[in-house]
Design an enzyme around this catalytic site. Sequence first.
Site, short mmCIF file in Angstrom:
data_model
loop_
_atom_site.label_atom_id
_atom_site.label_comp_id
_atom_site.label_asym_id
_atom_site.label_seq_id
_atom_site.Cartn_x
_atom_site.Cartn_y
_atom_site.Cartn_z
NE ARG A 184 9.79 -2.78 -5.64
CZ ARG A 184 9.68 -1.64 -4.95
NH1 ARG A 184 8.50 -1.31 -4.44
NH2 ARG A 184 10.71 -0.86 -4.76
CE LYS B 140 5.41 3.90 0.22
NZ LYS B 140 6.31 2.87 -0.33
NE ARG C 198 0.78 -11.55 0.84
CZ ARG C 198 0.57 -10.82 -0.24
NH1 ARG C 198 1.23 -9.68 -0.39
NH2 ARG C 198 -0.28 -11.20 -1.18
N PRO D 18 0.82 -1.21 0.00
CG PRO D 18 -0.10 -1.11 2.12
CD PRO D 18 0.58 -2.04 1.18
CD GLU D 19 2.67 2.98 -4.40
OE1 GLU D 19 2.81 4.17 -4.77
OE2 GLU D 19 2.85 2.01 -5.17
NE ARG E 82 19.51 11.30 -1.40
CZ ARG E 82 19.30 12.28 -0.56
NH1 ARG E 82 19.26 13.53 -0.99
NH2 ARG E 82 19.12 12.04 0.73
#
Length: 308
Positions: A292, A61, A121, A2-3, A177
Amino acid sequence: MPELPEVEVVRVGLDKWVRARLIESVQVLDPRSVRRHIDGAQDFEETLTGCTLRSVVRRGKFLWMDLEGLPEPTALVAHLGMSGQLLVEEPDAEDEKHLKVRLSLAERSDAPSELRFVDQRIFGGMFLSPLVPTTDGYPGGAGSIQPLIAQAAAHIARDVVDPHRDPNDLYLALRKRSTDLKRAILDQGIISGVGNIYADEALWQAGLSGLRNTATIRRQEVTRLDNALIDVMTRALDAGGTSFDSLYVNVNGASGYFSRSLNAYGREGKTCHRCADNGRESLIRRDPFMGRSSYSCPVCQPRPRRRR
């Protein structure tokens, strides 16, 4: 996983049904789901009993409930993980198969009186965390007016739709970065709440490749990306989140429907909508990414040229 939109939908539901209610009793059915509470399951039950859920707060989140009734400012953190659900139920409702924690709340005529944490889970969990001052003096997150944040969430940046976030901070953080753009916007220390699905959608909308090096990003490109992130998140919130998995539900067990409006994620081999609108032919491609997948258009999200 979930985001931000999925967690915000849960927060709004909890705010409606459990805010300002007294916790009369707590039952931990699986100690693994309170493993981050270092004093153990029994202490978790005893400490929470008699507290009032004062407010329901989210940053990115992360989701927590400020508690009233303890000597020090404390929050009950609920980490949903891969499959965690917070459901509001009547006491006589059948227990869910993967019910882990039950909070019995003071009765209210218009609301069920149990808050249940269900987790198939067991990657998520519940635990208590001190509330600490925010570094910028603004409220800790959505649902709060106090400049306090659960210590467990204090390391993450303000999220995409936080009104107290300075968009210029995203540009400065990216330019400091030297990494892939998608990897950077998934870093919760740079901007929080963005996960794999919404990262792909925002990058597609902004016309940027997730492989772009952040050290080369221009301010106008970051502005375009920031606007895309806000738009994608706002539309997903309006739709109730994205539900590819039946596990992602709100407190009443209803799923979201933003998955019907996706332009990139999960559309491998399908026509790119923007290219089609511009009279071009291009198919969405899928690439492996951090275990992913990433979805993008090879035409309107051109990859950066490799240096020789």
